[in-house]
Design an enzyme around this catalytic site. Sequence first.
Site, PDB file in Angstrom:
ATOM      1  N   LYS A  33     -84.093  16.831  -7.359  1.00 37.83           N
ATOM      2  CA  LYS A  33     -83.055  16.212  -6.355  1.00 37.83           C
ATOM      3  C   LYS A  33     -83.646  16.293  -5.086  1.00 37.83           C
ATOM      4  O   LYS A  33     -83.523  15.294  -4.283  1.00 37.83           O
ATOM      5  CB  LYS A  33     -81.955  16.991  -6.483  1.00 37.83           C
ATOM      6  CG  LYS A  33     -80.725  17.113  -5.612  1.00 37.83           C
ATOM      7  CD  LYS A  33     -79.728  18.074  -5.618  1.00 37.83           C
ATOM      8  CE  LYS A  33     -80.175  19.727  -5.501  1.00 37.83           C
ATOM      9  NZ  LYS A  33     -80.174  19.983  -4.052  1.00 37.83           N
ATOM     10  N   THR A  34     -84.328  17.203  -4.430  1.00 38.32           N
ATOM     11  CA  THR A  34     -84.932  17.536  -3.142  1.00 38.32           C
ATOM     12  C   THR A  34     -85.995  16.277  -2.999  1.00 38.32           C
ATOM     13  O   THR A  34     -86.092  15.751  -1.706  1.00 38.32           O
ATOM     14  CB  THR A  34     -85.279  18.901  -2.985  1.00 38.32           C
ATOM     15  OG1 THR A  34     -84.532  19.779  -3.515  1.00 38.32           O
ATOM     16  CG2 THR A  34     -85.364  19.003  -1.442  1.00 38.32           C
ATOM     17  N   ASP A 221     -76.779  16.444   1.050  1.00 33.48           N
ATOM     18  CA  ASP A 221     -77.193  17.374  -0.276  1.00 33.48           C
ATOM     19  C   ASP A 221     -76.073  17.887  -0.772  1.00 33.48           C
ATOM     20  O   ASP A 221     -75.221  18.290   0.026  1.00 33.48           O
ATOM     21  CB  ASP A 221     -78.527  17.997   0.319  1.00 33.48           C
ATOM     22  CG  ASP A 221     -79.169  18.868  -0.787  1.00 33.48           C
ATOM     23  OD1 ASP A 221     -79.127  18.258  -1.772  1.00 33.48           O
ATOM     24  OD2 ASP A 221     -79.959  19.822  -0.421  1.00 33.48           O
ATOM     25  N   GLU A 222     -76.271  18.271  -1.936  1.00 30.35           N
ATOM     26  CA  GLU A 222     -75.289  19.247  -2.612  1.00 30.35           C
ATOM     27  C   GLU A 222     -74.070  18.454  -2.371  1.00 30.35           C
ATOM     28  O   GLU A 222     -72.973  19.068  -2.090  1.00 30.35           O
ATOM     29  CB  GLU A 222     -75.229  20.627  -2.375  1.00 30.35           C
ATOM     30  CG  GLU A 222     -76.725  21.440  -2.188  1.00 30.35           C
ATOM     31  CD  GLU A 222     -76.861  22.044  -3.564  1.00 30.35           C
ATOM     32  OE1 GLU A 222     -76.440  21.420  -4.620  1.00 30.35           O
ATOM     33  OE2 GLU A 222     -77.901  22.573  -3.782  1.00 30.35           O
ATOM     34  N   GLN A 252     -72.804  21.522 -11.286  1.00 34.91           N
ATOM     35  CA  GLN A 252     -73.097  22.833 -10.495  1.00 34.91           C
ATOM     36  C   GLN A 252     -72.321  23.027  -9.472  1.00 34.91           C
ATOM     37  O   GLN A 252     -72.554  23.688  -8.421  1.00 34.91           O
ATOM     38  CB  GLN A 252     -74.472  22.622  -9.939  1.00 34.91           C
ATOM     39  CG  GLN A 252     -75.647  22.626 -11.198  1.00 34.91           C
ATOM     40  CD  GLN A 252     -77.039  22.680 -10.619  1.00 34.91           C
ATOM     41  OE1 GLN A 252     -77.485  23.663  -9.919  1.00 34.91           O
ATOM     42  NE2 GLN A 252     -77.671  21.692 -10.675  1.00 34.91           N
ATOM     43  N   ARG A 612     -81.326  28.173 -14.549  1.00 32.06           N
ATOM     44  CA  ARG A 612     -82.404  28.732 -13.519  1.00 32.06           C
ATOM     45  C   ARG A 612     -83.739  28.793 -14.043  1.00 32.06           C
ATOM     46  O   ARG A 612     -84.676  29.254 -13.766  1.00 32.06           O
ATOM     47  CB  ARG A 612     -81.736  29.754 -12.866  1.00 32.06           C
ATOM     48  CG  ARG A 612     -80.612  29.800 -11.970  1.00 32.06           C
ATOM     49  CD  ARG A 612     -80.846  28.557 -11.037  1.00 32.06           C
ATOM     50  NE  ARG A 612     -79.862  27.463 -11.452  1.00 32.06           N
ATOM     51  CZ  ARG A 612     -80.257  26.309 -10.798  1.00 32.06           C
ATOM     52  NH1 ARG A 612     -80.948  25.964  -9.893  1.00 32.06           N
ATOM     53  NH2 ARG A 612     -79.547  25.228 -11.459  1.00 32.06           N
TER      54      ARG A 612
END
Length: 810
Positions: A33-34, A221-222, A252, A612
């Site tokens: 994503k980043t 973002d997010e 998430q 994670r």
Amino acid sequence: MDELLKSLNDSQRAAVEYCDGASLVVAGAGSGKTRVLTYKIAWLLKAHGLQPWHILALTFTNKAAREMRQRIAGLVGEEEARRLRMGTFHSVFARILRVEALTLGYTSQFTIYDQNDARSLVKSICREMELDDKKYKPNDIADVISQCKNHLVLAEDFEHCSLFDSSRPHEAEVFRRYQARCKSANAMDFDDLLVNTWLLFSQHEDIRRKYVELFHFVLVDEYQDTNHAQQQIIYLLTKERQCICVVGDDAQSIYSFRGANIENMLNFQSLYNDTRIFKLEQNYRSTQYIVQAADSLIKKNQQQIPKDVYSENAHGERPILKYATSDKEEASIVCSDIERIRSKEQCSYGDFAILYRTNSQSRAFEEQLRKNGIPYTIYGGLSFYQRKEIKDIIAYYRVVVNPNDEEALRRIINYPARGIGDTTVRKIADSALANGISPWQVIESPQLLTQVVSKAAAGKLQAFASLIRLWQSRLHAEDAYTLGRAIIEESGIARELMGSSNPEDISRRENLDAFISGLRDFVTAEAEDERQPHIGLGDFLQEVALLTDLDSDDDATQQKVSLMTIHSAKGLEFSTVFIVGLEENIFPSPMSATSLKGLEEERRLLYVAITRAEHHCIITCAENRFRYGRMEHDEPSRFIKDIDPSLLTIGRPRKAFSADDDAFGASRLPWARKPYGSSANTGYGAGRGSSANTGYGAGRGSSYGSTANTGYGAGRGSSYGSPMPGPNFRRVQSVPSGEGSRPSPTPSRGGGSTLQEGMTIEHQRFGIGRVVKVEGSGENTKATINFRTTGMKQLLLRFAKYTIIEGDRD
DNA sequence: CGGCCCCGCGTTTTT
DNA sequence: CGCGGGGCCG
């Protein structure tokens, strides 16, 4: 140009290249994503020739912003990266608001109230209104106000909205007064930073235009974590041009309690016509079984954007579920698994994380880790800035920069003690209220002042006021460090903490030193970087008010097992993840389990936890748990059966659990060995009975590991370690576990650490203790240790191999 | 103004 | 049980 994108996969690349309209990038966990965000920004700069200052990128944490900027710098160079408009929602909006403050009736020096300030203001308002604090709980009201703001409900509209509870009609008045008081204090709370930005853009078309002209392309973002206010502001900035790209993962979304609205993500298309959706479904982080198990879990949720996540990594090992009879045993299972995996794979302690639902669960693990000499660090304690001594100093700075800041003024007006008592303060506040001005303005007005307080009190107040004014006059001549230091000296705070041998004060002094050096670093860093000639206290405050997320990953933490809540683990990854406490009444939390929405969020939380893990995911469930002073029995979490059973290994308890180790005697309790399936239990049949069959508890007498401890880690002197790098302070507080202490099979007397006089022992939860005296050596060592909490005493008694003589409980 | 005791409560917390 | 907050006393 294509060269730039060559390292991306097809879907990432498609998402990066599309810049003709609104786009929604649904990015599964570990899907890069980043990466997409950073490359997209680089792409906008390089392929589309956008100027960096025309790109606005919004994140939720300072850390995310910092990292992204760094990665972009790697692609396009420092200089361009620096000029990007990039930061957290709150910091970007705060900057805009400083510029436009006058339009809204504030000055650019406005203070930012944190949650504590907000709560304490609500509290004083409730007191003033003489509301019954049983019925009108100040903290609850503060939360309602915050929720309103997240939904852009203003005080005037509160009574007509669904958040208004007609059985508590006075809340509306509290809300109105709260806003009025913020305004007269020239202060905005965190939520006001959003509400006011929204007001600014929705009520002042010219200003909105100005920023629309400035921000040619907006990236978020997010996005699943945005609330209504944030979404609306973004919309106001992008509705015409529709040059917007939001990235997020609906699976998430775990912050609804803070106002995050998953619908923003689900309904994004309806807001922008011709939205293109890109899905990043390949997970690069985890092995296949982990990805599949997580996917099978999340598929149980109704509300979600359909996607097919997959991994092309090795199949790896299935997530393992292990049952324990008690929380103690759970911890010892985790510890021995850490050692097992570590020796097998030769990885470092830093590759492990223990994730739990609630902070209180950390305790059992701390004890066990310590016993085994495993170094660990707990994340998410009190931030540096929440400490009393730091807040006091910052309150001084706040008053100097903005004397109308009522909350800060209240904090320091009589600290250090200068004879201004409660009654005086109350009189000032009353008068301020009656005259519709701030308390500072009362103090500044000689007529008013002498009218409301005694002559003696007036004298003290005026002395205080002139102290503040003196500093104010130096604001422009001196930089933040020079003046900041001077204030610490001249206010008497330094004197207050000096010369005291009280361990608490010593620790405070150390924190103070760390703070000062952080302040110095801030000034040097800023001065170097910017064309800004003067770095004043105001600049420092701006930075500090919006800073909680602190640098953590410096070398020291790399070699330690991480303990944290699942919430704080979002965005991180570990080779091995332990997800502990998978029991009803913990996970899902009973508070959330009352609604479908709540349950689905809890399920997402578990999803976050599982994803994670890169290689190993070990889930534990303790049948009995010690809490609130008693042992309580719990059923396994309902979520366990949401994971595809073929993707979950039911682990066998590795060894009998020693009764010695079981301080609470759980294994002796009647139900401790009762197989689960036996009593009308539906779902868990399969692997469940096994824990009874494997002769669990049979070898009760056999010893497990060694109960010997490696000694209490030598407190590394200062409670906060060395001065912080950069403008930030460290929040992660590690509990030293004795230098290089290996889990020694033999109890090594004095190994690792010896108590020395003057040594500080610090524990995140139990506070600090100071070794005052050490007599004798070896077996006969007697140490006198001052400590504050009974928890610390227990810790010392349990782990130190010294006789502990209770010192002063300062 | 500080210290002591009793009472109530007990989830997560990017800013 | 352990903590924070409020009330009360010295």
